[in-house]
Motif scaffolding. Structure first.
Motif, PDB file in Angstrom:
ATOM      1  N   VAL B 178       0.901  -0.905   0.020  1.00 36.17           N
ATOM      2  CA  VAL B 178      -0.178  -0.077  -0.111  1.00 36.17           C
ATOM      3  C   VAL B 178       0.940   1.164  -0.054  1.00 36.17           C
ATOM      4  O   VAL B 178       0.452   2.338  -0.721  1.00 36.17           O
ATOM      5  CB  VAL B 178      -0.958  -0.087   1.160  1.00 36.17           C
ATOM      6  CG1 VAL B 178      -1.742   1.480   1.410  1.00 36.17           C
ATOM      7  CG2 VAL B 178      -2.060  -1.364   1.066  1.00 36.17           C
ATOM      8  N   ILE B 179       2.123   0.995   0.816  1.00 33.23           N
ATOM      9  CA  ILE B 179       2.720   2.444   0.923  1.00 33.23           C
ATOM     10  C   ILE B 179       3.537   2.485  -0.383  1.00 33.23           C
ATOM     11  O   ILE B 179       3.622   3.675  -1.081  1.00 33.23           O
ATOM     12  CB  ILE B 179       3.710   1.978   2.114  1.00 33.23           C
ATOM     13  CG1 ILE B 179       3.311   2.096   3.287  1.00 33.23           C
ATOM     14  CG2 ILE B 179       4.958   3.162   2.081  1.00 33.23           C
ATOM     15  CD1 ILE B 179       3.883   2.003   4.520  1.00 33.23           C
ATOM     16  N   GLU B 180       3.959   1.508  -0.860  1.00 34.16           N
ATOM     17  CA  GLU B 180       4.527   1.707  -2.198  1.00 34.16           C
ATOM     18  C   GLU B 180       3.719   2.136  -3.363  1.00 34.16           C
ATOM     19  O   GLU B 180       4.189   3.054  -3.962  1.00 34.16           O
ATOM     20  CB  GLU B 180       5.128   0.099  -2.805  1.00 34.16           C
ATOM     21  CG  GLU B 180       6.512   0.126  -3.387  1.00 34.16           C
ATOM     22  CD  GLU B 180       6.609  -1.352  -3.516  1.00 34.16           C
ATOM     23  OE1 GLU B 180       6.571  -1.966  -4.655  1.00 34.16           O
ATOM     24  OE2 GLU B 180       7.169  -2.098  -2.548  1.00 34.16           O
ATOM     25  N   VAL B 181       2.513   1.515  -3.520  1.00 29.89           N
ATOM     26  CA  VAL B 181       1.710   2.004  -4.554  1.00 29.89           C
ATOM     27  C   VAL B 181       1.178   3.416  -4.301  1.00 29.89           C
ATOM     28  O   VAL B 181       1.182   4.315  -5.182  1.00 29.89           O
ATOM     29  CB  VAL B 181       0.345   1.179  -4.555  1.00 29.89           C
ATOM     30  CG1 VAL B 181      -0.654   1.813  -5.303  1.00 29.89           C
ATOM     31  CG2 VAL B 181       0.627  -0.443  -4.922  1.00 29.89           C
ATOM     32  N   GLY B 182       1.227   3.897  -2.925  1.00 23.79           N
ATOM     33  CA  GLY B 182       0.813   5.253  -2.397  1.00 23.79           C
ATOM     34  C   GLY B 182       1.939   6.235  -3.149  1.00 23.79           C
ATOM     35  O   GLY B 182       1.534   7.276  -3.596  1.00 23.79           O
ATOM     36  N   LYS B 186       1.650   9.073  -5.866  1.00 22.98           N
ATOM     37  CA  LYS B 186       1.816  10.428  -5.546  1.00 22.98           C
ATOM     38  C   LYS B 186       2.842  11.103  -6.405  1.00 22.98           C
ATOM     39  O   LYS B 186       2.718  12.229  -6.732  1.00 22.98           O
ATOM     40  CB  LYS B 186       2.535  10.564  -4.152  1.00 22.98           C
ATOM     41  CG  LYS B 186       1.634  10.920  -2.927  1.00 22.98           C
ATOM     42  CD  LYS B 186       2.359  10.937  -1.756  1.00 22.98           C
ATOM     43  CE  LYS B 186       2.948  12.282  -1.267  1.00 22.98           C
ATOM     44  NZ  LYS B 186       1.998  13.183  -0.429  1.00 22.98           N
ATOM     45  N   GLY B 187       3.847  10.385  -6.812  1.00 22.60           N
ATOM     46  CA  GLY B 187       4.632  10.641  -8.009  1.00 22.60           C
ATOM     47  C   GLY B 187       4.087  10.821  -9.331  1.00 22.60           C
ATOM     48  O   GLY B 187       4.841  10.817 -10.097  1.00 22.60           O
ATOM     49  N   SER B 188       3.046  10.524  -9.577  1.00 15.53           N
ATOM     50  CA  SER B 188       2.578  10.011 -10.812  1.00 15.53           C
ATOM     51  C   SER B 188       1.708  11.268 -11.800  1.00 15.53           C
ATOM     52  O   SER B 188       1.408  11.180 -13.013  1.00 15.53           O
ATOM     53  CB  SER B 188       1.376   9.120 -10.938  1.00 15.53           C
ATOM     54  OG  SER B 188       0.205   9.605 -10.174  1.00 15.53           O
ATOM     55  N   GLY B 189       1.854  12.462 -10.932  1.00 15.52           N
ATOM     56  CA  GLY B 189       1.285  13.538 -11.779  1.00 15.52           C
ATOM     57  C   GLY B 189      -0.311  13.539 -11.490  1.00 15.52           C
ATOM     58  O   GLY B 189      -1.009  14.532 -12.137  1.00 15.52           O
ATOM     59  N   LEU B 190      -0.909  12.653 -11.052  1.00 14.34           N
ATOM     60  CA  LEU B 190      -2.373  12.721 -10.693  1.00 14.34           C
ATOM     61  C   LEU B 190      -2.776  13.667  -9.778  1.00 14.34           C
ATOM     62  O   LEU B 190      -1.902  13.704  -8.785  1.00 14.34           O
ATOM     63  CB  LEU B 190      -3.020  11.139 -10.196  1.00 14.34           C
ATOM     64  CG  LEU B 190      -3.027  10.218 -11.324  1.00 14.34           C
ATOM     65  CD1 LEU B 190      -3.250   8.794 -10.525  1.00 14.34           C
ATOM     66  CD2 LEU B 190      -4.429  10.242 -12.324  1.00 14.34           C
ATOM     67  N   LYS B 193      -5.566  14.358  -3.578  1.00 13.42           N
ATOM     68  CA  LYS B 193      -5.281  14.948  -2.276  1.00 13.42           C
ATOM     69  C   LYS B 193      -4.237  14.097  -1.626  1.00 13.42           C
ATOM     70  O   LYS B 193      -3.302  14.708  -0.798  1.00 13.42           O
ATOM     71  CB  LYS B 193      -6.441  15.304  -1.493  1.00 13.42           C
ATOM     72  CG  LYS B 193      -7.248  16.365  -1.828  1.00 13.42           C
ATOM     73  CD  LYS B 193      -7.873  17.128  -0.655  1.00 13.42           C
ATOM     74  CE  LYS B 193      -8.339  18.442  -0.856  1.00 13.42           C
ATOM     75  NZ  LYS B 193      -9.691  18.417  -1.898  1.00 13.42           N
ATOM     76  N   ALA B 194      -4.529  12.844  -1.503  1.00 14.89           N
ATOM     77  CA  ALA B 194      -3.757  11.627  -1.137  1.00 14.89           C
ATOM     78  C   ALA B 194      -3.989  10.453  -2.094  1.00 14.89           C
ATOM     79  O   ALA B 194      -5.046  10.439  -2.488  1.00 14.89           O
ATOM     80  CB  ALA B 194      -3.811  11.592   0.472  1.00 14.89           C
ATOM     81  N   PRO B 195      -3.057   9.251  -2.025  1.00 17.75           N
ATOM     82  CA  PRO B 195      -3.433   8.136  -2.692  1.00 17.75           C
ATOM     83  C   PRO B 195      -4.719   7.304  -1.849  1.00 17.75           C
ATOM     84  O   PRO B 195      -5.570   6.707  -2.575  1.00 17.75           O
ATOM     85  CB  PRO B 195      -2.182   7.291  -2.502  1.00 17.75           C
ATOM     86  CG  PRO B 195      -1.049   8.236  -2.407  1.00 17.75           C
ATOM     87  CD  PRO B 195      -1.863   9.376  -1.430  1.00 17.75           C
ATOM     88  N   GLU B 249      -0.428   8.601   7.109  1.00 12.75           N
ATOM     89  CA  GLU B 249      -1.069   9.983   7.461  1.00 12.75           C
ATOM     90  C   GLU B 249      -0.033  11.045   7.281  1.00 12.75           C
ATOM     91  O   GLU B 249       0.047  12.287   6.836  1.00 12.75           O
ATOM     92  CB  GLU B 249      -1.889  10.226   8.657  1.00 12.75           C
ATOM     93  CG  GLU B 249      -3.217  11.144   8.698  1.00 12.75           C
ATOM     94  CD  GLU B 249      -2.452  12.592   9.521  1.00 12.75           C
ATOM     95  OE1 GLU B 249      -3.099  13.351   9.341  1.00 12.75           O
ATOM     96  OE2 GLU B 249      -1.176  12.327   9.909  1.00 12.75           O
ATOM     97  N   ARG B 250       1.039  10.675   8.244  1.00 13.96           N
ATOM     98  CA  ARG B 250       2.084  11.831   8.404  1.00 13.96           C
ATOM     99  C   ARG B 250       2.984  11.961   7.039  1.00 13.96           C
ATOM    100  O   ARG B 250       3.079  13.099   6.845  1.00 13.96           O
ATOM    101  CB  ARG B 250       3.005  11.250   9.634  1.00 13.96           C
ATOM    102  CG  ARG B 250       4.223  11.832   9.743  1.00 13.96           C
ATOM    103  CD  ARG B 250       5.243  11.225  10.723  1.00 13.96           C
ATOM    104  NE  ARG B 250       5.615   9.996   9.863  1.00 13.96           N
ATOM    105  CZ  ARG B 250       5.932   8.530  10.365  1.00 13.96           C
ATOM    106  NH1 ARG B 250       5.502   8.378  11.571  1.00 13.96           N
ATOM    107  NH2 ARG B 250       6.306   7.604   9.528  1.00 13.96           N
ATOM    108  N   ASP B 251       3.043  10.807   6.382  1.00 19.39           N
ATOM    109  CA  ASP B 251       3.630  11.042   5.128  1.00 19.39           C
ATOM    110  C   ASP B 251       2.899  11.362   3.903  1.00 19.39           C
ATOM    111  O   ASP B 251       3.543  11.393   2.644  1.00 19.39           O
ATOM    112  CB  ASP B 251       4.483   9.750   4.747  1.00 19.39           C
ATOM    113  CG  ASP B 251       5.452   9.280   5.685  1.00 19.39           C
ATOM    114  OD1 ASP B 251       5.755  10.127   6.669  1.00 19.39           O
ATOM    115  OD2 ASP B 251       5.671   7.951   5.923  1.00 19.39           O
ATOM    116  N   GLY B 252       1.599  11.776   4.086  1.00 21.48           N
ATOM    117  CA  GLY B 252       0.834  12.247   3.097  1.00 21.48           C
ATOM    118  C   GLY B 252       0.214  11.214   2.149  1.00 21.48           C
ATOM    119  O   GLY B 252      -0.161  11.485   0.977  1.00 21.48           O
TER     120      GLY B 252
END
Lengths: 293, 446
Positions: B178-182, B186-190, B193-195, B249-252
């Motif tokens: 989940v974190i990896e996909v998240g 986040k870096g995908s340009g979509l 607000k958060a993944p 949550e902390r890491d967005g």
């Protein structure tokens, strides 16, 4: 001009209905609440264990409850002070001869007609953490997206705003009535003596409004302590991290959700005593300065 | 006082009336003479009100001498409070609807008649039920309430977003994934607000415990007849879960949408997040929300830490039969709840809402109709439940003070969000307070 009753029983007879109602709906429940607060009570009432002041001791020993006390105090103070200040200003503005005066008045009194839950729902639309209008607005104007309802310090500000706004109409009505009783002659006389509008307000209008202000002070105090439960339930459920968990909400939680009847009774009694106490203090202090015509 | 007198009267009535009117005893079912009226209060809002009314309608067609008055009475908690008040006034509804976490409280409330005490009149085939469902409402071998609407959490994802971000078309299965996909999202340009998000609710925290086969409280999770006395959610499993949750949550990676059941759905529906965790009963709702935007939706099991051996437990509600009614009315109430749990009603209910049918037989019937080929997301929800092994931990905890415990955990999580406390501190604090609450509850329920 005072008149006296001749018979001894008639006055008591006439007072009887009032007392019956007071006893049935106020004194008896208050007494029962106090009695229950001395027990540990089964969630569904099938068992009671006498516990003396156990519930009170527990409550005052709990950091969360004391926090709730403090939050309630700040909340109440803000609602009363900001609410009275704003509504007095608005009422003075509304008391001028304006075109479309009736429309302004009706619109400003409107919020009072809403139930707290509806007012809460409106604020939820505005400050929703996902797609609230305010979120969008602040992003467009300021370039930031504040956590309106999900950060503790902002959430209590929103709740205070909502509660103040909700009661504004009520205060405005009373101030308008009060303002209409201010004698035009005094204002005109002051005007002739060369007093400007601000000075006229401070030396004439403000003192003459003092009975209204005093009345509203008490009513807003009671309102802020007892009536904001609906707003909080809809907006934050007492969160985040108890930041908006004022006494009345904690009481609701303990009675209707946790079914801790003994605690709830104790909290209810504490809240009752607190508000009666504050009201008495008001009468002793502010009440003495009130100028009745 | 009044209700004691009333109760005494009722006891007299129960003792003598049947012997006069029905002359029935022992195992024989009481006769329903004339028309028996039964009241039912439920907690399902919106279009579900009509769905329930429809089911009750067809029950009355089958049983013309039973008249059911059905009423929507607000949330589970509102329904409970109204029922309690009605009980004190001596006039409770015969059947009322309550959340799963109220089970132990109700069993000890003195307000209910366990279903297991009524089955002497009419058998109920418990083997036809999904075992996680019927197990949840069984305490020390006795069935207390009738399963009605059961659900579990499910991970939903936006297939279209995953495609745009170049991710494989499947929901992440582990905490790390989940974190990896998240991070990739986040870096995908979509424009997210958060993944990912889900609403602030202790339910997820409990379900992750089941998935990790870890107890929430001691004494076999309260499952074997001894009331729990100590919270165990502050142990290793609880810490792992809360660290993962609040760390995101902390890491967005995780969007905090607060409590309640609408914000997280809205965030997913409006494309503010690419993944959401919610109840399986939201399958229809969320599919429609994404449809409106032309996006496709996929589902997956709840993510788990690598190596976790447990599975989800059910949430949702059941129907309780209250006590203090004449036998004929109790019997009518039993017939009603039995009917609602049977295949026809459950199939209708499942299709209209997304809640599981509570019986295996109903599921087989749906399979035969080809329902799951058309609605694969429902199958994912099912499989998740069916793959759960049975242990006391995966059965879900029985706690008298469950609603309070939930609030304590939720407040604790918010404290970590706000940076006031660490996960360990906050869980220990919530644990200590829960222990205190359990102690008081146990004292009153001995």
């Amino acid at each position: 001009m005072q008149s006296y009753f001749k018979g001894k029983w008639l006055p008591y007879l006439l007072l009887l209905p009032t007392y019956v109602i007071l006893i049935a709906f106020l004194f008896y429940p208050a007494f029962e609440t106090f009695r229950l607060s001395l027990y540990k009570v089964h969630p569904f009432g099938i068992r009671k264990i006498f516990a003396g002041f156990y519930n009170f001791r527990k409550l005052f020993g709990s950091a969360d409850y004391l926090h709730s006390f403090w939050i309630s105090f700040l909340f109440s103070l803000s609602v009363v002070v900001i609410g009275l200040f704003l509504s007095m200003m608005i009422a003075v503005l509304l008391n001028q001869k304006l075109k479309g005066q009736k429309i302004y008045r009706s619109l400003l009194i409107w919020p009072y007609a809403l139930s707290p839950a509806i007012a809460g729902a409106l604020f939820r639309f505005l400050f929703n953490p996902v797609n609230g209008y305010m979120l969008y607005l602040s992003e467009v104007i300021l370039g930031v997206e504040p956590e309106w309802l999900t950060s503790g310090s902002l959430a209590i500000v929103i709740i205070t705003m909502a509660a103040t706004w909700k009661n504004l109409g009520y205060n405005i009505i009373f101030y308008l009535t009060g303002l209409q009783n201010v004698q035009r002659e005094s204002l005109e006389a002051a005007s002739i003596d060369g007093a400007g509008p601000v000075r006229r307000f401070w030396i004439i209008t403000f003192p003459l409004l003092s009975p209204t202000t005093f009345f509203l002070l008490i009513m807003n105090l009671i309102y802020s302590y007892f009536s904001s439960f609906g707003l909080i339930d809809v907006l934050t459920e007492g969160g985040p991290a108890n930041a908006t968990n004022i006494l009345i909400y904690q009481l609701y939680q303990d009675f209707f959700v946790n079914h801790k009847i003994g605690y709830a009774a104790a909290e209810s009694f504490i809240l009752f005593t607190l508000v009666v106490g504050l009201t008495l203090i008001q009468f002793r202090t502010t009440g003495r300065k009130v100028h009745y015509q | 006082m009044r209700h004691r007198v009333f109760r005494f009267g009722l006891i007299l009535l129960i003792l003598f009336l049947p012997s006069v009117i029905f002359a029935a005893g022992g195992q024989e079912a009481p006769e329903i003479t004339g028309t028996v009226s039964v009241e039912m209060w439920h907690a399902m809002s919106g279009e579900r009100i009509q769905l329930i009314e429809g089911i009750v309608e067809s029950f009355m067609k089958q049983n013309p001498n039973i008249n059911v008055v059905v009423q929507y009475t607000g949330s589970y908690n509102d329904t409970l409070n109204k029922t309690t008040a009605a009980f004190r006034a001596g006039n409770p509804p015969h059947v009322f609807h309550l959340y799963e976490i109220g089970t132990l409280g109700m069993a000890n409330s003195g307000m209910v008649t366990p279903i297991g005490d009524l089955t002497r009149w009419e058998e109920i085939d418990w083997d036809a039920f999904f075992s996680p469902v019927s197990n949840y409402y069984t305490i020390s071998g006795k069935h207390y309430s009738m399963p009605f609407n059961s659900s579990t959490p499910l991970l939903y994802y936006n297939k279209s977003f995953f495609k745009q971000a170049g991710l494989p078309d499947k929901a992440p299965a582990t905490f790390d994934a989940v974190i990896e996909v998240g991070k990739k999202l986040k870096g995908s340009g979509l424009d997210l607000k958060a993944p990912i998000t889900w609403n602030l609710n202790c339910w997820y925290f409990e379900q992750f415990h089941c998935i990790m086969d870890a107890p929430l409280v001691n004494n076999d999770n309260g499952r074997t007849g001894t009331f729990p006395t100590k919270a165990l959610f502050n142990q290793e499993a609880g810490q792992t879960i809360a660290e993962w949750w609040t760390g995101m949550e902390r890491d967005g990676i995780f969007l905090d949408v607060g409590p309640g059941w609408s914000n997280h759905r809205a965030a997913f529906g409006s494309g503010e997040v690419a993944m959401v965790m919610s109840s399986t009963s939201d399958v229809n709702k969320l599919t429609n929300l994404l449809d409106e935007k032309g996006w496709e939706m996929g589902t997956g099991f709840m993510p788990r830490p690598v190596g976790a051996k447990g599975g989800v437990t059910i949430g949702g509600g059941t129907l309780w039969i209250s006590s203090g009614h004449p036998d004929a009315e109790l019997y009518a109430a039993l017939k009603l709840v039995k009917y609602i749990s049977e295949d026809d009603a459950q199939k209708k209910w499942h299709k209209g809402t997304g809640y599981f049918p509570v019986r295996k037989t109903a599921m087989k019937a749906l399979e035969k109709e080809g329902w799951f080929r058309e609605n694969p997301n429902f199958l994912v929800a099912f499989n998740q439940l069916l793959e759960s092994p049975y242990t006391y931990n995966t059965a879900g905890a029985l706690i008298g003070v469950f609603p309070e415990l939930r609030k304590l955990v939720e407040t604790g999580i918010q404290r970590v969000y706000a940076g006031e406390k660490t996960v360990k501190e906050t869980l220990d604090e919530a644990g200590a307070k829960s222990d205190e609450a359990m102690k008081e509850w146990n004292e009153l329920n001995q």
